[in-house]
Design a protein around this motif. Structure first.
Motif, short mmCIF file in Angstrom:
data_model
loop_
_atom_site.label_atom_id
_atom_site.label_comp_id
_atom_site.label_asym_id
_atom_site.label_seq_id
_atom_site.Cartn_x
_atom_site.Cartn_y
_atom_site.Cartn_z
N GLY A 77 -5.68 2.64 -3.50
CA GLY A 77 -6.49 3.80 -3.85
C GLY A 77 -7.98 3.53 -3.71
O GLY A 77 -8.43 2.39 -3.53
N PRO A 78 -8.80 4.57 -3.80
CA PRO A 78 -10.23 4.46 -3.52
C PRO A 78 -11.02 3.65 -4.54
O PRO A 78 -12.14 3.22 -4.24
N ASP A 79 -10.49 3.43 -5.72
CA ASP A 79 -11.24 2.69 -6.74
C ASP A 79 -11.23 1.18 -6.52
O ASP A 79 -11.99 0.45 -7.17
N VAL A 80 -10.34 0.71 -5.65
CA VAL A 80 -10.26 -0.72 -5.37
C VAL A 80 -11.18 -1.01 -4.19
O VAL A 80 -10.90 -0.61 -3.06
N CYS A 101 0.87 -1.17 0.00
CA CYS A 101 0.00 0.00 0.00
C CYS A 101 0.91 1.22 0.00
O CYS A 101 1.79 1.34 0.86
N ILE A 102 0.76 2.09 -0.98
CA ILE A 102 1.64 3.25 -1.10
C ILE A 102 0.84 4.53 -0.88
O ILE A 102 -0.20 4.74 -1.50
N SER A 103 1.36 5.35 0.03
CA SER A 103 0.71 6.62 0.33
C SER A 103 1.64 7.77 -0.02
O SER A 103 2.85 7.71 0.26
N LEU A 130 -3.58 -6.94 3.24
CA LEU A 130 -3.50 -5.65 2.54
C LEU A 130 -4.53 -4.67 3.09
O LEU A 130 -4.23 -3.48 3.31
N LYS A 131 -5.74 -5.14 3.35
CA LYS A 131 -6.77 -4.27 3.91
C LYS A 131 -6.37 -3.78 5.30
O LYS A 131 -6.66 -2.62 5.67
N LEU A 132 -5.70 -4.63 6.06
CA LEU A 132 -5.26 -4.22 7.39
C LEU A 132 -4.20 -3.12 7.31
O LEU A 132 -4.21 -2.16 8.10
N THR A 133 -3.29 -3.19 6.34
CA THR A 133 -2.31 -2.12 6.17
C THR A 133 -3.01 -0.81 5.80
O THR A 133 -2.61 0.27 6.26
N GLN A 134 -4.06 -0.91 5.00
CA GLN A 134 -4.82 0.29 4.67
C GLN A 134 -5.50 0.90 5.90
O GLN A 134 -5.53 2.11 6.06
N GLU A 135 -6.02 0.02 6.76
CA GLU A 135 -6.64 0.51 7.99
C GLU A 135 -5.63 1.24 8.86
O GLU A 135 -5.93 2.29 9.44
#
Length: 529
Positions: free
Chosen positions: A442-445, A295-297, A419-424
């Motif tokens: 990103g928000p489209d996924v 996940c890249i920010s 991956l979802k946990l890293t986003q959280e």
């Protein structure tokens, strides 16, 4: 044959370097270490941040996987070291050992002598830990293990963000418990890489009974009357081993050389025109690896090390390191992370995190023009199994590497959960001061199908491959629990290919442990001092 030795070690990687250092402690044993790659004199091998150059070519064979049929035929760059020190010379220097249960699982699978309490003394024997000396850690060993010298404020914010989700801080993930986020300890000494070669070979090059040959690629093993008696190099030179041939070429290299020597699945070898010398169907089977997602920010300011990629900042970074052993050059760039759960019912953490203090650090990973951070996650206990095979009898040809990623549907589900946990974590208020926006996924996924499509584009190997010369007590195992090859005398395999299952973390510390334990077993069997 030309000059003989007692022990010929094929491969100067993590385990092979340990063998060379430990076996040559007995002055009566003539030890030859053969490394196909070159020297580690280039400064990138010594500077902590040199890792960023490693997955992009330097010190690597330049191999790729076959198209991954369960990942929309994605082809992965599969970095395998081609330098003395092996993976320990080009990795991110993260010192993790896995979970205690990983080794107890091996014991329960029939690998007596490989439970956690059996291997812990060898982890400790290797260590010169600058921080800890206790039940779990040792001082005075060859391998430098130290704390990160160059964390950034965003690392502490990451810990706060994790805490908001109930993930605790853990000061020693190699200690009593693995759970939590942490600063990883690193295989460094004095803010320089401490590779297995630098720890076990370089200090002992003066020994008269230790010969180290670089650029020495082995063409095949020589087996006579059911016994490994030596090796043949690419130039036709033959070298004899009076006691043992020790194959330490790694999870890809060891089964590859065995197969080139006619040792492996007979039908595969015959199809390539190789005369089978010993039919062992399990050679090259059981390949396991951790698939790394990210996940890249993009950041709202210069809060990572990305700006130092620009020439004038690179000069400043060099000066910071030279005069203060600080700044980006002192950073492995992935020294922050931790372990947590994709499956809340898992017996121990099944997801590993790495916080990358920049973007585009590794081959194939996107970079943010204005700077960013990379949050990696990998599912630690994959069920998918792959293979290593030859594409040709020509030793100059790359092998066919097939990790078979996501073949098992559970691997896909758990990877996406990680991956979802890293986003959280990255969405928590503690990081909002630093993060401008999440750019990938990103928000489209949104749906799991979206996530799957995303990871078929944006993922990489974690460089944790194991298993292709499996250890076991069963008849089908490639090596026994003393790592002796089943069916060929005088041949032992000593590297991560012997792991029956992949451990729940980075794998380099375990390779060094395997080398230490094997050296003790070899010394005991041969009555060495």
């Amino acid at each position: 044959m030309s000059r003989g030795y007692d022990f010929i070690i094929i491969g100067g990687g993590s385990a092979g370097s340990v063998l060379a250092g430990r076996l040559s402690e007995d002055p009566s044993a003539q030890v030859l270490l053969l490394e196909a790659g070159g020297s580690d004199r280039h400064p990138f091998y010594h500077l902590p941040a040199g890792f960023a150059k490693m997955t992009k070519g330097i010190g690597s064979w330049g191999w790729d996987t076959v198209p991954q049929k369960h990942m929309q035929n994605k082809v992965f760059r599969y970095t395998q070291a081609k330098v003395i020190g092996g993976g320990s010379a080009i990795n991110a220097q993260i010192y993790t050992r896995g979970n205690a249960q990983d080794y107890d699982d091996w014991r329960q699978m029939g690998c007596d002598g490989w439970g956690y309490e059996d291997v812990l003394p060898y982890f400790k024997k290797a260590e010169d830990n600058e921080t800890y000396e206790n039940r779990f850690h040792g001082k005075g060993g060859p391998l430098g293990v130290s704390e990160p010298r160059a964390p950034l404020p965003v690392c502490e914010a990451y810990f706060e963000a994790a805490a908001a989700l109930g993930i605790p801080r853990n000061m020693d993930i190699n200690g009593e418990k693995q759970d939590g986020v942490c600063y990883y300890q690193l295989t460094q000494r004095n803010v320089r890489r401490s590779s297995a070669s630098m720890a076990y070979v370089t200090p002992n090059r003066h020994r008269k009974n230790l010969t180290v040959r670089l650029g020495a690629q082995v063409r095949r093993l020589i087996v006579e009357n059911g016994r490994a008696t030596g090796v043949e190099l690419m130039d036709g030179t033959r070298l004899s081993a009076g006691s043992e041939v020790l194959l330490a070429s790694g999870t890809i290299g060891s089964p590859r050389l065995l197969q080139l020597s006619g040792i492996g699945p007979a039908d595969h070898l015959q199809a390539l025109g190789i005369q089978p010398a010993f039919d062992q169907p399990q050679v090259g089977e059981n390949l396991q690896d951790h698939l790394d997602l990210y996940c890249i920010s993009e950041l709202s300011g210069p809060y990572s090390y990305d700006r130092y990629a620009k020439p004038h900042w690179a000069v400043i970074a060099g000066l910071q390191y030279i005069f203060g052993r600080k700044g980006p050059v002192a950073s492995s760039l992935f020294e922050t992370g931790g372990f947590w759960y994709a499956d809340p019912e898992a017996r121990s953490p099944d997801i590993q995190f790495h916080l990358g203090l920049g973007t585009g650090i590794e081959h194939g990973v996107a970079a943010m023009p204005q700077g960013g951070i990379t949050l990696n996650s990998c599912y630690l206990r994959p069920r998918s199994r792959g293979t290593v095979r030859l594409q040709s009898a020509d030793p100059a040809k790359a092998p066919l590497i097939d990790p078979n990623y996501l073949q098992d549907p559970r691997d896909r589900e758990m990877s996406i959960r990680g991956l979802k946990l890293t986003q959280e974590i990255s969405a928590q208020p503690a990081l909002s001061k630093y993060i401008l926006a999440e750019r990938l996924p990103g928000p489209d996924v949104k749906t799991d199908e979206d996530y799957f499509d995303f990871i078929c584009q944006h993922s990489k190997t974690s460089h944790h491959c194991v298993g292709t010369c499996r250890m076991g007590s069963d008849d089908a195992a490639v090596v026994d629990t003393s790592l002796r090859f089943n069916g060929i005398d005088g041949l032992r395999i000593v590297d991560n290919s012997i792991m029956p299952t992949v451990i729940s973390s980075n794998t380099n510390a375990a390779a060094i442990m395997i080398g230490e334990k094997a050296a003790d077993m070899i010394k005991a069997e041969h009555g060495m001092g």
